[in-house]
Design a protein around this motif. Structure first.
Motif, PDB file in Angstrom:
ATOM      1  N   ARG A   1       9.145  10.280  -7.620  1.00  0.00           N
ATOM      2  CA  ARG A   1       9.748   9.381  -8.753  1.00  0.00           C
ATOM      3  C   ARG A   1       9.851   8.147  -8.085  1.00  0.00           C
ATOM      4  NH1 ARG A   1      12.454  13.789 -11.066  1.00  0.00           N
ATOM      5  NH2 ARG A   1      14.456  12.868 -10.927  1.00  0.00           N
ATOM      6  N   ILE A   2      10.521   8.028  -6.994  1.00  0.00           N
ATOM      7  CA  ILE A   2      10.872   6.769  -6.490  1.00  0.00           C
ATOM      8  C   ILE A   2       9.424   6.097  -6.109  1.00  0.00           C
ATOM      9  CG2 ILE A   2      11.561   5.725  -4.155  1.00  0.00           C
ATOM     10  CD1 ILE A   2      13.893   8.047  -4.369  1.00  0.00           C
ATOM     11  N   ARG A   3       8.479   6.826  -5.247  1.00  0.00           N
ATOM     12  CA  ARG A   3       7.315   5.922  -5.180  1.00  0.00           C
ATOM     13  C   ARG A   3       6.539   5.666  -6.473  1.00  0.00           C
ATOM     14  NH1 ARG A   3       2.167   7.804  -2.804  1.00  0.00           N
ATOM     15  NH2 ARG A   3       2.847   8.759  -0.966  1.00  0.00           N
ATOM     16  N   CYS A   4       6.627   6.545  -7.458  1.00  0.00           N
ATOM     17  CA  CYS A   4       5.913   5.965  -8.680  1.00  0.00           C
ATOM     18  C   CYS A   4       6.548   4.550  -9.240  1.00  0.00           C
ATOM     19  CB  CYS A   4       6.007   7.167  -9.756  1.00  0.00           C
ATOM     20  SG  CYS A   4       5.144   8.489  -9.632  1.00  0.00           S
ATOM     21  N   ALA A   5       8.007   4.745  -9.118  1.00  0.00           N
ATOM     22  CA  ALA A   5       8.819   3.673  -9.692  1.00  0.00           C
ATOM     23  C   ALA A   5       8.543   2.110  -8.999  1.00  0.00           C
ATOM     24  CB  ALA A   5      10.350   3.855  -9.739  1.00  0.00           C
ATOM     25  N   ILE A   6       8.310   2.357  -7.486  1.00  0.00           N
ATOM     26  CA  ILE A   6       8.012   1.219  -6.891  1.00  0.00           C
ATOM     27  C   ILE A   6       6.632   0.785  -7.027  1.00  0.00           C
ATOM     28  CG2 ILE A   6       7.489   0.318  -4.538  1.00  0.00           C
ATOM     29  CD1 ILE A   6       9.749   2.337  -3.505  1.00  0.00           C
ATOM     30  N   LYS A   7       5.471   1.450  -7.403  1.00  0.00           N
ATOM     31  CA  LYS A   7       4.300   1.175  -7.749  1.00  0.00           C
ATOM     32  C   LYS A   7       4.205   0.427  -9.261  1.00  0.00           C
ATOM     33  CE  LYS A   7       0.884   3.744  -5.959  1.00  0.00           C
ATOM     34  NZ  LYS A   7       0.022   4.977  -5.532  1.00  0.00           N
TER      35      LYS A   7
ATOM     36  N   SER B   1       0.935  -0.988   0.182  1.00  0.00           N
ATOM     37  CA  SER B   1      -0.192   0.114  -0.079  1.00  0.00           C
ATOM     38  C   SER B   1       0.905   1.186   0.057  1.00  0.00           C
ATOM     39  CB  SER B   1      -0.795  -0.406   1.328  1.00  0.00           C
ATOM     40  OG  SER B   1       0.074   0.115   2.443  1.00  0.00           O
ATOM     41  N   ASP B   2       0.257   2.399  -0.256  1.00  0.00           N
ATOM     42  CA  ASP B   2       0.981   3.644  -0.060  1.00  0.00           C
ATOM     43  C   ASP B   2       1.743   3.832   1.076  1.00  0.00           C
ATOM     44  OD1 ASP B   2       0.106   4.142  -2.809  1.00  0.00           O
ATOM     45  OD2 ASP B   2      -0.795   6.177  -2.332  1.00  0.00           O
ATOM     46  N   SER B   3       0.985   3.584   2.247  1.00  0.00           N
ATOM     47  CA  SER B   3       1.620   3.634   3.329  1.00  0.00           C
ATOM     48  C   SER B   3       2.680   2.774   3.616  1.00  0.00           C
ATOM     49  CB  SER B   3       0.490   3.744   4.693  1.00  0.00           C
ATOM     50  OG  SER B   3      -0.206   2.579   4.732  1.00  0.00           O
ATOM     51  N   GLU B   4       2.640   1.485   3.378  1.00  0.00           N
ATOM     52  CA  GLU B   4       3.668   0.556   3.591  1.00  0.00           C
ATOM     53  C   GLU B   4       4.901   0.988   2.782  1.00  0.00           C
ATOM     54  OE1 GLU B   4       1.206  -3.725   4.308  1.00  0.00           O
ATOM     55  OE2 GLU B   4       1.343  -2.803   2.258  1.00  0.00           O
TER      56      GLU B   4
ATOM     57  N   ASP C   1       5.621   4.037   2.085  1.00  0.00           N
ATOM     58  CA  ASP C   1       5.974   5.446   2.693  1.00  0.00           C
ATOM     59  C   ASP C   1       6.803   4.822   3.953  1.00  0.00           C
ATOM     60  OD1 ASP C   1       4.948   6.924   0.859  1.00  0.00           O
ATOM     61  OD2 ASP C   1       3.476   7.457   2.015  1.00  0.00           O
ATOM     62  N   ARG C   2       6.372   4.059   4.657  1.00  0.00           N
ATOM     63  CA  ARG C   2       7.045   3.616   5.959  1.00  0.00           C
ATOM     64  C   ARG C   2       8.388   2.863   5.766  1.00  0.00           C
ATOM     65  NH1 ARG C   2       2.328   1.674   8.151  1.00  0.00           N
ATOM     66  NH2 ARG C   2       2.801  -0.455   7.558  1.00  0.00           N
ATOM     67  N   SER C   3       8.327   1.976   4.581  1.00  0.00           N
ATOM     68  CA  SER C   3       9.679   1.340   4.136  1.00  0.00           C
ATOM     69  C   SER C   3      10.623   2.121   3.940  1.00  0.00           C
ATOM     70  CB  SER C   3       9.362   0.237   3.341  1.00  0.00           C
ATOM     71  OG  SER C   3       8.525  -0.705   3.809  1.00  0.00           O
ATOM     72  N   MET C   4      10.385   3.360   2.971  1.00  0.00           N
ATOM     73  CA  MET C   4      11.466   4.251   2.359  1.00  0.00           C
ATOM     74  C   MET C   4      11.605   5.385   3.178  1.00  0.00           C
ATOM     75  SD  MET C   4      11.621   2.214  -0.224  1.00  0.00           S
ATOM     76  CE  MET C   4      12.900   3.296  -1.048  1.00  0.00           C
ATOM     77  N   SER C   5      10.879   5.356   4.549  1.00  0.00           N
ATOM     78  CA  SER C   5      11.127   6.825   5.199  1.00  0.00           C
ATOM     79  C   SER C   5      12.660   6.912   5.538  1.00  0.00           C
ATOM     80  CB  SER C   5       9.983   6.677   6.293  1.00  0.00           C
ATOM     81  OG  SER C   5      10.441   5.818   7.523  1.00  0.00           O
TER      82      SER C   5
END
Ligand code: FES
Ligand code: FES
Length: 153
Positions: free
Chosen positions: A139-145, A119-122, A124-128
């Motif tokens: 862009r990091i978040r988009c690429a993970i998705k 999920s988005d929050s997972e 965010d939590r992992s990458m924080s």
């Protein structure tokens, strides 16, 4: 002292001080410079590698902790850049200076290995804990998705 580890699928033996940070063993002894030194204090995530599949910060991990274990660095994530994260990173042109990016990818890879569709929050939590001075977070978040096969923009 001899340290035995399986590095990116290959058995290696090192004659080093067991307290040497894994990061120095990787970069200075083994010549794998894809893993970066940022803070040296577990604060930035530039040095993340996998120890038996778990994301660890190599700057504060004594090389002795790798004894008998699997270590994977960015060089070993895939043989040919075909890991879904590597492909997404290229397609979305994520890096700016690039310094933080191997740590970002290795942290994301450990997440996706455990949670193929986070999920988005997972995410965010992992990458924080992985800092990017260039601010490529979106862009990091988009690429993970994208790598996870999730909708992204
Ligand atoms: S260099 Fe290891 S966390 Fe910053
Ligand atoms: S791309 Fe420059 S620090 Fe992240």
């Amino acid at each position: 002292m001899s340290i035995h580890l399986k590095l990116n699928g290959t058995e290696r033996e090192l004659e080093v001080d067991p307290e040497m940070p894994l990061l120095w063993a990787l970069r200075d002894v083994l010549g794998l410079t894809g893993t970066k030194y940022g803070c040296g204090q577990a604060l930035c995530g530039a040095c993340v590698v996998h120890l038996d599949g778990e994301a660890v910060r190599a700057c504060v991990t004594p090389v002795s902790r790798a004894e008998g274990r699997h270590v994977t660095t960015i060089e070993g994530l895939s043989a040919d850049g075909s890991h879904p994260l590597q492909k997404a990173w290229v397609e979305l042109a994520v890096p700016q200076c690039g310094f933080c990016q191997s740590g970002q990818i290795m942290t994301a890879a450990a997440l996706l290995a455990k949670k193929p569709q986070p999920s988005d929050s997972e995410i965010d939590r992992s990458m924080s804990g992985n800092l990017c001075r260039c601010g490529t977070y979106t862009r990091i978040r988009c690429a993970i998705k994208k790598a996870a096969g999730l909708p992204h923009e």
